[in-house]
Design a protein around this motif. Structure first.
Motif, PDB file in Angstrom:
ATOM      1  N   SER A 291       0.484  -1.272  -0.096  1.00 21.85           N
ATOM      2  CA  SER A 291       0.252  -0.028  -0.428  1.00 21.85           C
ATOM      3  C   SER A 291       0.808   1.734   0.038  1.00 21.85           C
ATOM      4  O   SER A 291       0.618   2.450  -0.002  1.00 21.85           O
ATOM      5  CB  SER A 291      -0.614   0.336   1.284  1.00 21.85           C
ATOM      6  OG  SER A 291       0.318   0.487   2.524  1.00 21.85           O
TER       7      SER A 291
ATOM      8  N   TYR B 262      -4.612   1.234  -4.519  1.00 24.52           N
ATOM      9  CA  TYR B 262      -4.468  -0.029  -3.965  1.00 24.52           C
ATOM     10  C   TYR B 262      -5.379  -0.196  -3.613  1.00 24.52           C
ATOM     11  O   TYR B 262      -5.648  -2.259  -3.561  1.00 24.52           O
ATOM     12  CB  TYR B 262      -3.580   0.775  -2.445  1.00 24.52           C
ATOM     13  CG  TYR B 262      -3.446  -0.689  -1.665  1.00 24.52           C
ATOM     14  CD1 TYR B 262      -4.492  -0.728  -0.537  1.00 24.52           C
ATOM     15  CD2 TYR B 262      -2.744  -2.083  -1.781  1.00 24.52           C
ATOM     16  CE1 TYR B 262      -4.286  -1.991   0.160  1.00 24.52           C
ATOM     17  CE2 TYR B 262      -2.417  -2.680  -0.697  1.00 24.52           C
ATOM     18  CZ  TYR B 262      -2.726  -2.733   0.140  1.00 24.52           C
ATOM     19  OH  TYR B 262      -2.558  -3.975   0.766  1.00 24.52           O
ATOM     20  N   GLU B 263      -6.689  -0.395  -2.827  1.00 18.78           N
ATOM     21  CA  GLU B 263      -7.909  -1.160  -2.495  1.00 18.78           C
ATOM     22  C   GLU B 263      -8.785  -1.330  -4.347  1.00 18.78           C
ATOM     23  O   GLU B 263      -9.416  -2.960  -3.290  1.00 18.78           O
ATOM     24  CB  GLU B 263      -8.723  -0.135  -2.457  1.00 18.78           C
ATOM     25  CG  GLU B 263     -10.495  -0.910  -2.503  1.00 18.78           C
ATOM     26  CD  GLU B 263     -10.227  -1.311  -0.652  1.00 18.78           C
ATOM     27  OE1 GLU B 263      -9.140  -1.212   0.096  1.00 18.78           O
ATOM     28  OE2 GLU B 263     -10.848  -2.592  -0.269  1.00 18.78           O
TER      29      GLU B 263
ATOM     30  N   ARG C  16      -6.540  -4.692  -4.286  1.00 20.29           N
ATOM     31  CA  ARG C  16      -6.666  -5.738  -2.935  1.00 20.29           C
ATOM     32  C   ARG C  16      -7.599  -6.821  -3.275  1.00 20.29           C
ATOM     33  O   ARG C  16      -8.184  -7.394  -2.951  1.00 20.29           O
ATOM     34  CB  ARG C  16      -6.679  -5.078  -1.424  1.00 20.29           C
ATOM     35  CG  ARG C  16      -6.813  -5.684  -1.035  1.00 20.29           C
ATOM     36  CD  ARG C  16      -6.557  -4.882   0.688  1.00 20.29           C
ATOM     37  NE  ARG C  16      -7.061  -6.049   1.590  1.00 20.29           N
ATOM     38  CZ  ARG C  16      -8.427  -5.965   2.255  1.00 20.29           C
ATOM     39  NH1 ARG C  16      -9.367  -5.757   1.243  1.00 20.29           N
ATOM     40  NH2 ARG C  16      -8.608  -6.091   3.237  1.00 20.29           N
TER      41      ARG C  16
END
Length: 577
Positions: free
Chosen positions: A61, A69-70, A73
């Motif tokens: 992150s 990043y989310e 992920r």
């Protein structure tokens, strides 16, 4: 991003593994389930511009914005149940630029099958993205229209941009009629066809473009008029450079993994010569498939050891390895051992028994000395292999099993088939991949390493390990080893039990190594039914003389021959004493 991590964690790989990974020219990263970076290779360090110390131990992150990043992920979390998945994204470099990359992620699992980490291969796809942008630009330029193409714009778009990266139309005389912009760049001024102008032809070719070798999948389509007459040919080239290189990298990575596993084999099986090198290669290849294996070789060569090595290198390694000697049990008892029985099936069956097939569920069932199976059991074993189910003795319902079968024999099964003593259909079912383990007498280069291995294995704890003197080494190398590796191990264990000094001598080795079977005066020197070579006979006599301090009478008696025969052989072989 903060400064570099002052004390990155130690490498999770041994140095030789890391060297292999650093030799890849694609990036590699190892991450745990919390997205902490555990390790990277040198290629990824160069690609991103970060130092290893600034990356290892950090959370992923730290290198992306919150939304970016989310997104990454969510991709990883949603696909954790997949063994392998691929997606495009970008890599943030130290100078702030974004490099488009292709992520190939595989999930590493523990012994219970739970995910523990991710292995990620990272490929730079800037060149592919640039080519895609050029194609879109060229397509847009065509859509604005040029007077010469306006009348058949839709047709030309379909031909020149919809079916390949490089599309060139030739007339019957091989003259260029049309070529799309990307095609002109790829052709680099070439005016002649790159493929034979034959309708329906397909071929992969390599073309040098701006000094770089690139691969294309080419085909030729005949262009016909309304009456069906061919008046032109379209040469269509679809670039496959990226796919070819990715396939090469996958093969390279497979080779690296195989080399690592081959080194691991050296801890399970001792062998340094060419004969065992071929066996190691077969072990690794057999481990990559789930076919039935038939191991062939003399008694004592280590067939079960090879079977276990295949198992420990395979995807079934976390499941049981169950072995049974088919020649060691009566047939009625062996049937119950293999397939199980229900309570009351026969006298003494006081409870249900699952059987070895079900005990080996998910793993391997190793059937040693399979040539000793009788005809009734051969039929039942064939049915179990074909149907992948077993029926317990006395039971009325078959039960499904998932078992890989490996079999071994020291007999000539094909000869037994010809004699009608072994079913041909069962033979071909178990001999999908035959692996022959060579006898020790054809790989004398392995005797030294095997001796050292057995000295370490059977040496007394806390006491210095004895060495072998010259006479012992001569005898070991001259002996035929009818009992193969098993006999060598027993001989070293025997010598360790008898040795009284710092060195093992010929006198400490088993008596059969220095004395042939007593079959009468003047007998030839024979071991396991094979006549001794002059060199081997010479070493036997030399060792016996040393053992008896040159006393010919004692030596002759120990060898089971007369003094005159001993004298004649010594003269013939050039021995004095």
């Amino acid at each position: 991003m903060t400064g570099p991590n002052p004390s990155p964690p130690p490498h999770p790989w041994p140095p030789d593994h890391r060297q292999l990974l650093d030799s890849l020219n694609i990036g590699f990263a190892l991450m745990d389930l919390d997205d902490q970076i555990l390790e990277v290779n040198e290629t990824l360090v160069r690609m991103a511009g970060w130092s290893r110390e600034a990356v290892v131990g950090q959370k992923a992150s730290r290198f992306y914005g919150p939304e970016e990043y989310e997104h990454l992920r969510r991709i990883g979390f949603s696909r954790r149940k997949e063994a392998f998945f691929q997606f495009e994204s970008f890599l943030l470099t130290a100078d702030g630029s974004r490099v488009p990359v292709l992520f190939n992620s595989s999930i590493n699992k523990d012994a219970q099958g739970q995910p523990v980490s991710f292995s990620i291969l990272i490929t730079d796809i800037r060149a592919q993205k640039a080519a895609q942008a050029e194609l879109e630009s060229a397509n847009q330029a065509l859509s604005t229209g040029r007077d010469t193409l306006a009348r058949e714009k839709g047709l030309l778009e379909a031909i020149l941009f919809g079916i390949g990266d490089c599309v060139t139309v030739f007339d019957q005389e091989r003259n260029i009629l049309l070529c799309n912009p990307q095609g002109r760049e790829i052709r680099s001024g070439r005016r002649t066809p790159l493929l034979p102008l034959v309708g329906g032809l397909e071929r992969e070719i390599e073309i040098e473009v701006r000094g770089e070798a690139r691969r294309f999948l080419g085909r030729v389509e005949a262009v016909k008029d309304p009456r069906g007459q061919v008046y032109a040919f379209a040469e269509i080239l679809k670039e496959v450079t990226h796919q070819v290189r990715l396939a090469e990298k996958e093969r390279e990575l497979t080779h690296i993994r195989r080399e690592i596993r081959r080194r691991d084999l050296g801890r399970e099986i001792v062998g340094v010569g060419r004969a065992m090198s071929r066996v190691f290669e077969l072990i690794l290849r057999c481990a990559e498939v789930d076919a039935t294996i038939l191991l062939l070789g003399e008694t004592g060569v280590g067939k079960e050891l090879v079977a276990r090595a295949i198992h420990t290198q395979s995807s079934r390694k976390e499941r049981p390895f169950v072995a049974v000697n088919c020649g060691a049990l009566p047939e009625a008892l062996l049937e119950s051992e293999l397939f199980g029985h229900v309570k009351g099936a026969f006298t003494g069956a006081i409870s249900d028994q699952a059987g070895l097939f079900r005990e080996a569920q998910g793993g391997v069932l190793f059937l040693d000395e399979i040539g000793d199976l009788g005809p009734p059991l051969q039929i039942k074993l064939l049915r179990a292999l074909q149907e992948k189910e077993v029926r317990p003795v006395g039971g009325g319902r078959a039960q499904a099993v998932d078992v890989r079968v490996m079999a071994a024999t020291n007999r000539d099964l094909l000869e037994l088939v010809h004699q009608g003593r072994f079913r041909s259909d069962l033979y071909y079912r178990i001999a999908v991949i035959p692996v022959e383990v060579p006898p020790l007498r054809v790989r004398p280069e392995d005797i030294g390493p095997l001796v050292e291995h057995f000295l370490a294995k059977h040496g007394r704890t806390g006491k210095p390990r004895p060495a072998l003197d010259r006479s012992a080494w001569r005898l070991l190398r001259a002996y035929d080893w009818p009992g193969n590796v098993r006999e060598l191990e027993n001989s070293i264990e025997h010598a360790l039990a008898l040795v009284r000094g710092p060195e093992i001598t010929a006198a400490d080795l088993p008596i059969q190594m220095t004395r042939p079977p007593a079959v009468g005066r003047g007998a030839e020197f024979r071991f396991a039914g094979s006549t001794r070579s002059p060199a081997g006979e010479k070493e036997v006599i030399r060792a016996a003389l040393e053992r008896h301090q040159g006393h010919r009478g004692k030596t002759a008696r120990a060898l089971g021959i007369s003094r005159s025969t001993l004298w004649r052989k010594m003269t013939m072989l050039g021995l004095t004493g």
